[in-house]
Design a protein around this motif. Structure first.
Motif, PDB file in Angstrom:
ATOM      1  N   TRP A 156     -22.853  81.476 133.904  1.00  0.00           N
ATOM      2  CA  TRP A 156     -21.779  82.005 132.952  1.00  0.00           C
ATOM      3  C   TRP A 156     -20.322  81.522 133.216  1.00  0.00           C
ATOM      4  N   GLU A 157     -19.917  81.744 134.424  1.00  0.00           N
ATOM      5  CA  GLU A 157     -18.446  81.218 134.826  1.00  0.00           C
ATOM      6  C   GLU A 157     -18.339  79.651 134.424  1.00  0.00           C
ATOM      7  N   ALA A 158     -19.215  78.836 134.742  1.00  0.00           N
ATOM      8  CA  ALA A 158     -19.030  77.397 134.146  1.00  0.00           C
ATOM      9  C   ALA A 158     -18.885  77.308 132.584  1.00  0.00           C
ATOM     10  N   ALA A 159     -19.453  78.437 131.871  1.00  0.00           N
ATOM     11  CA  ALA A 159     -19.676  77.905 130.374  1.00  0.00           C
ATOM     12  C   ALA A 159     -18.227  78.741 130.089  1.00  0.00           C
ATOM     13  N   ALA A 160     -17.970  79.828 130.545  1.00  0.00           N
ATOM     14  CA  ALA A 160     -16.370  80.477 130.173  1.00  0.00           C
ATOM     15  C   ALA A 160     -15.319  79.727 130.485  1.00  0.00           C
ATOM     16  N   ALA A 161     -15.376  78.842 131.530  1.00  0.00           N
ATOM     17  CA  ALA A 161     -14.043  78.012 131.870  1.00  0.00           C
ATOM     18  C   ALA A 161     -13.631  77.357 130.727  1.00  0.00           C
ATOM     19  N   SER A 162     -14.607  76.880 129.569  1.00  0.00           N
ATOM     20  CA  SER A 162     -14.050  76.188 128.594  1.00  0.00           C
ATOM     21  C   SER A 162     -13.641  76.821 127.325  1.00  0.00           C
ATOM     22  N   CYS A 163     -13.484  78.219 127.695  1.00  0.00           N
ATOM     23  CA  CYS A 163     -13.285  79.226 126.508  1.00  0.00           C
ATOM     24  C   CYS A 163     -11.897  79.791 126.571  1.00  0.00           C
ATOM     25  N   THR A 164     -11.198  79.966 125.581  1.00  0.00           N
ATOM     26  CA  THR A 164      -9.882  80.742 125.367  1.00  0.00           C
ATOM     27  C   THR A 164     -10.100  82.115 125.643  1.00  0.00           C
ATOM     28  N   LEU A 165      -9.521  82.634 126.668  1.00  0.00           N
ATOM     29  CA  LEU A 165      -9.523  83.896 127.054  1.00  0.00           C
ATOM     30  C   LEU A 165      -9.019  84.867 125.969  1.00  0.00           C
ATOM     31  N   ASP A 166      -9.685  85.207 125.155  1.00  0.00           N
ATOM     32  CA  ASP A 166      -9.309  85.832 123.840  1.00  0.00           C
ATOM     33  C   ASP A 166     -10.647  86.802 123.452  1.00  0.00           C
ATOM     34  N   GLY A 167     -10.656  87.903 122.816  1.00  0.00           N
ATOM     35  CA  GLY A 167     -11.844  88.356 121.920  1.00  0.00           C
ATOM     36  C   GLY A 167     -11.337  89.838 121.370  1.00  0.00           C
ATOM     37  N   ASN A 168     -12.335  90.773 121.290  1.00  0.00           N
ATOM     38  CA  ASN A 168     -12.023  92.069 120.728  1.00  0.00           C
ATOM     39  C   ASN A 168     -12.099  93.058 122.086  1.00  0.00           C
ATOM     40  N   PHE A 169     -10.536  93.280 122.574  1.00  0.00           N
ATOM     41  CA  PHE A 169     -10.480  94.098 123.498  1.00  0.00           C
ATOM     42  C   PHE A 169      -9.862  95.304 123.030  1.00  0.00           C
ATOM     43  N   ALA A 170      -9.598  96.281 123.983  1.00  0.00           N
ATOM     44  CA  ALA A 170      -9.169  97.792 123.727  1.00  0.00           C
ATOM     45  C   ALA A 170      -7.580  97.819 123.666  1.00  0.00           C
ATOM     46  N   ASP A 171      -7.157  96.997 122.432  1.00  0.00           N
ATOM     47  CA  ASP A 171      -5.541  96.910 122.287  1.00  0.00           C
ATOM     48  C   ASP A 171      -5.282  97.122 120.784  1.00  0.00           C
ATOM     49  N   ASP A 172      -4.197  96.764 120.201  1.00  0.00           N
ATOM     50  CA  ASP A 172      -3.608  97.313 119.066  1.00  0.00           C
ATOM     51  C   ASP A 172      -4.959  97.231 117.912  1.00  0.00           C
ATOM     52  N   GLU A 173      -4.739  98.252 117.146  1.00  0.00           N
ATOM     53  CA  GLU A 173      -5.869  98.511 115.952  1.00  0.00           C
ATOM     54  C   GLU A 173      -7.312  97.979 116.240  1.00  0.00           C
ATOM     55  N   ALA A 174      -7.736  98.189 117.513  1.00  0.00           N
ATOM     56  CA  ALA A 174      -8.848  97.878 117.902  1.00  0.00           C
ATOM     57  C   ALA A 174     -10.112  99.158 117.802  1.00  0.00           C
ATOM     58  N   PRO A 175     -11.224  98.590 117.308  1.00  0.00           N
ATOM     59  CA  PRO A 175     -12.096  99.794 116.830  1.00  0.00           C
ATOM     60  C   PRO A 175     -12.739 100.384 118.061  1.00  0.00           C
ATOM     61  N   LEU A 176     -12.472  99.887 119.155  1.00  0.00           N
ATOM     62  CA  LEU A 176     -13.189 100.283 120.310  1.00  0.00           C
ATOM     63  C   LEU A 176     -14.759 100.378 120.325  1.00  0.00           C
ATOM     64  N   HIS A 221     -17.262  75.490 115.473  1.00  0.00           N
ATOM     65  CA  HIS A 221     -17.998  74.257 115.264  1.00  0.00           C
ATOM     66  C   HIS A 221     -17.493  73.385 116.377  1.00  0.00           C
ATOM     67  N   ASP A 222     -17.024  73.867 117.472  1.00  0.00           N
ATOM     68  CA  ASP A 222     -16.399  73.028 118.625  1.00  0.00           C
ATOM     69  C   ASP A 222     -17.457  72.787 119.565  1.00  0.00           C
ATOM     70  N   GLY A 223     -18.568  73.294 119.629  1.00  0.00           N
ATOM     71  CA  GLY A 223     -19.433  73.299 120.614  1.00  0.00           C
ATOM     72  C   GLY A 223     -19.320  74.090 121.936  1.00  0.00           C
ATOM     73  N   ALA A 224     -18.175  74.991 121.901  1.00  0.00           N
ATOM     74  CA  ALA A 224     -18.094  75.977 122.563  1.00  0.00           C
ATOM     75  C   ALA A 224     -18.598  77.212 122.598  1.00  0.00           C
ATOM     76  N   PRO A 225     -19.094  77.940 123.673  1.00  0.00           N
ATOM     77  CA  PRO A 225     -19.708  79.398 123.481  1.00  0.00           C
ATOM     78  C   PRO A 225     -18.915  80.174 122.594  1.00  0.00           C
ATOM     79  N   GLN A 226     -19.395  81.441 122.068  1.00  0.00           N
ATOM     80  CA  GLN A 226     -18.599  82.293 121.395  1.00  0.00           C
ATOM     81  C   GLN A 226     -18.817  83.666 122.088  1.00  0.00           C
ATOM     82  N   GLY A 227     -17.753  84.566 121.867  1.00  0.00           N
ATOM     83  CA  GLY A 227     -17.796  85.772 122.370  1.00  0.00           C
ATOM     84  C   GLY A 227     -17.958  85.992 123.933  1.00  0.00           C
ATOM     85  N   MET A 228     -17.432  85.113 124.722  1.00  0.00           N
ATOM     86  CA  MET A 228     -17.747  85.285 126.065  1.00  0.00           C
ATOM     87  C   MET A 228     -16.678  86.275 126.641  1.00  0.00           C
TER      88      MET A 228
END
Length: 436
Positions: free
Chosen positions: A322-342, A352-359
C-alpha cells in the motif's frame, strides 16, 4: 442545529523553529469546538458502546493532554479530573474505566468547554512569552496531532450514537451532498502491476534534524522487500460490495476467517454497518441518505474486508504494498474540511496517468499487515512512549485517512490501527493479488 463550516486546517509548522505553532494550535483547537457545536449537552454525553467515547470526553481528554504534558502544572487540572480524562497513560496515574465514560454527567459540558478556554489561554500565553524549551514545543506539536485524531473519533463516535437512536437524527442537516457520479468509469486499467523490488517505507524519526512530523510507530525509515504483485486502481465501491452481499457472502463460512465467522454468527451481521435493510439507503452524519453505488464502501471490519477479497479472488494488500503505491500519489482527497460532506464519494474525475485513485481520504483501507514494530523502532521517552507501542498486539494496520480525517493529518507512512472486529470507523478496502 447547525454549525459554521470548519475552515481549511492550518498546515503543521516546523517544530524545530516553532514556526507558526501559535496559529496552528489555535486553529486546530477552535475546529474541535466547531465540530462539537451541533451537539446538545445530551448528545455530548452519549457513549453507545465501549469502543466509543462521548464527545464531551474527547473535548476534555485532549485538553487534559495539554494541561498534563505541555503546561505540566497541577493547578491547571481541577481536582479529580486527572483521573476522569486520562485515557491509557499508566505512567500518568489512575484512569476512569473506558467503558464507563458515558456515566460522567459531571463535569458538565459547559464546565469542560470553559476549561478548554482556560487551558488554551494558558498555552497561548506560554507561547507568547517565548520561553518554551524545545522538548515542550515538541510535546505541543504532538498534542495538536493528537487533537486531530480525536476530531475524527468525535465524528465517528457521535455517528454511531445517533444511529443507535430509533429517530435516526442527523448530526448536521446542512452538510453538502456528494451527488452520485453516473459516469465514474475510469478508462485506466483495473489493476496496476508492480515488479519485485527493494523499497523504502516508513518515516525518519521525528524530531531529528530535518525530519517532518511522524508518529514513533512510523519510524524508522527502512528498506523492505516488495514482492511482485498487482494492486487495484480504485477502492472497492458500494456496488461491488452489494454484489457480495447478494451472492450470500455473509452466509458462506468458507470465505471467512474463523474468528470473523464466529462474530458474524454471534452478532447476526448481514450487511455493512449503517446499511439499511431496504438495500437502498445508508446512515450518514446527515441522517439516512440514498447509497451511491460508485462511492467507496465503508464501515467494514477487517473480517468483512478479508471475506470480500476472498470472494473476489484476490486479497488485501500488505502495508508495504500500500505505501509503495501511495508514494506516487498526490496527498489529496476527500477529507473533513471546507464544505466537506463527511462521507465518502465517488471519484469526480477520471485519471489516465497509471496512478492509483483514492489512496487518501474517503475511507481508511484495511491491509493484511499486523500492527507491529518496524526494525529499529524506539518509542518516545517517558509516559508519552505509551502513545503507540503498547498497542502492538492484536491489531491490524489501516492506511490513507478518511472523509472524517482533518486535511494534512495523514501521509503515505501514516499507520492507523484497530482490532479486526472494529467497523464504526470509516474503513474500507482496496484489493491486491499475486502474479499467477
Amino acid at each position: 442545529m447547525s454549525s459554521p463550516q470548519a475552515s481549511r486546517a492550518t498546515p503543521a509548522p516546523d517544530p524545530a523553529t516553532g514556526g507558526k505553532v501559535r496559529e496552528w494550535f489555535a486553529s486546530v483547537r477552535s475546529r474541535s469546538r466547531r465540530l462539537a457545536a451541533p451537539l446538545s449537552a445530551e448528545d455530548a454525553q452519549l457513549q453507545s458502546m465501549p469502543d466509543a467515547s462521548p464527545a464531551k470526553w474527547h473535548l476534555a481528554h485532549t485538553t487534559w493532554f495539554f494541561a498534563r504534558f505541555v503546561l505540566d502544572d497541577a493547578d491547571a487540572i481541577p481536582d479529580g479530573w486527572d483521573v476522569l480524562f486520562n485515557s491509557y497513560y499508566v505512567g500518568a496515574g489512575d484512569r476512569h474505566p473506558r467503558a464507563r465514560r458515558g456515566v460522567l454527567s459531571r463535569p458538565t459540558l459547559a464546565e469542560v468547554l470553559a476549561w478548554r478556554e482556560d487551558i488554551d489561554a494558558r498555552v497561548l500565553r506560554m507561547l507568547d512569552a517565548a520561553c518554551v524549551d524545545q522538548a515542550r514545543l515538541e510535546t505541543l506539536v504532538l498534542g495538536v496531532h493528537h487533537e486531530q485524531q480525536h476530531q475524527e473519533l468525535l465524528l465517528t463516535d457521535i455517528k454511531h450514537a445517533l444511529w443507535c437512536n430509533p429517530l435516526a437524527p442527523a448530526y448536521r442537516h446542512d452538510l453538502p451532498r456528494a451527488e452520485p457520479v453516473v459516469s465514474a468509469v475510469d478508462a485506466g486499467p483495473a489493476w496496476l502491476a508492480c515488479d519485485e523490488a527493494i523499497v523504502e517505507i516508513g518515516a525518519p524519526r521525528w524530531p531529528d534534524a530535518g525530519a517532518d512530523f511522524a508518529y514513533d510507530n512510523e519510524t524508522p525509515r527502512h528498506r523492505a522487500l516488495l514482492a511482485a504483485h498487482a494492486i487495484a486502481r480504485r477502492p472497492v465501491d458500494n456496488a461491488a460490495y452489494a454484489a457480495f452481499v447478494a451472492d450470500g457472502g455473509y452466509r458462506s463460512p468458507t470465505l471467512w476467517l474463523s474468528d470473523g465467522w464466529d462474530l458474524v454468527q454471534r452478532e447476526g451481521w448481514q450487511r455493512p454497518l449503517y446499511w439499511h435493510e431496504d438495500g437502498e439507503r445508508e446512515f450518514t452524519l446527515a441522517g439516512w441518505q440514498p447509497r451511491d453505488p460508485r462511492a467507496p464502501v465503508c464501515h467494514l471490519s477487517h473480517y468483512e474486508a478479508d471475506a470480500f477479497a476472498r470472494w473476489a479472488g484476490a486479497r488485501l494488500p500488505t502495508e508495504i504494498e500500500w505505501e509503495a503505491a501511495a508514494a506516487s500519489c498526490t496527498l489529496d482527497g476527500n477529507f473533513a474540511d471546507d464544505e466537506a460532506p463527511l462521507h465518502p464519494h465517488a471519484a469526480r474525475t477520471a485519471s489516465h496517468d497509471g496512478a492509483p485513485q483514492g489512496m487518501f481520504g474517503d475511507t481508511w483501507e484495511w491491509t493484511s499487515s499486523a500492527y507491529g514494530a518496524y526494525p529499529g523502532f524506539r518509542p518516545l521517552a517517558g509516559t508519552l512512549g505509551e502513545y503507540n507501542g503498547k498497542f502492538m498486539s492484536g491489531q491490524l494496520v489501516l492506511r490513507g485517512g478518511s472523509c472524517a480525517t482533518p486535511r494534512g493529518h495523514v501521509r503515505a507512512s501514516y499507520r492507523n490501527f484497530f482490532p479486526p472486529h472494529a467497523r464504526w470507523q470509516f474503513s474500507g478496502l482496496r484489493l491486491a493479488k499475486d502474479f499467477d
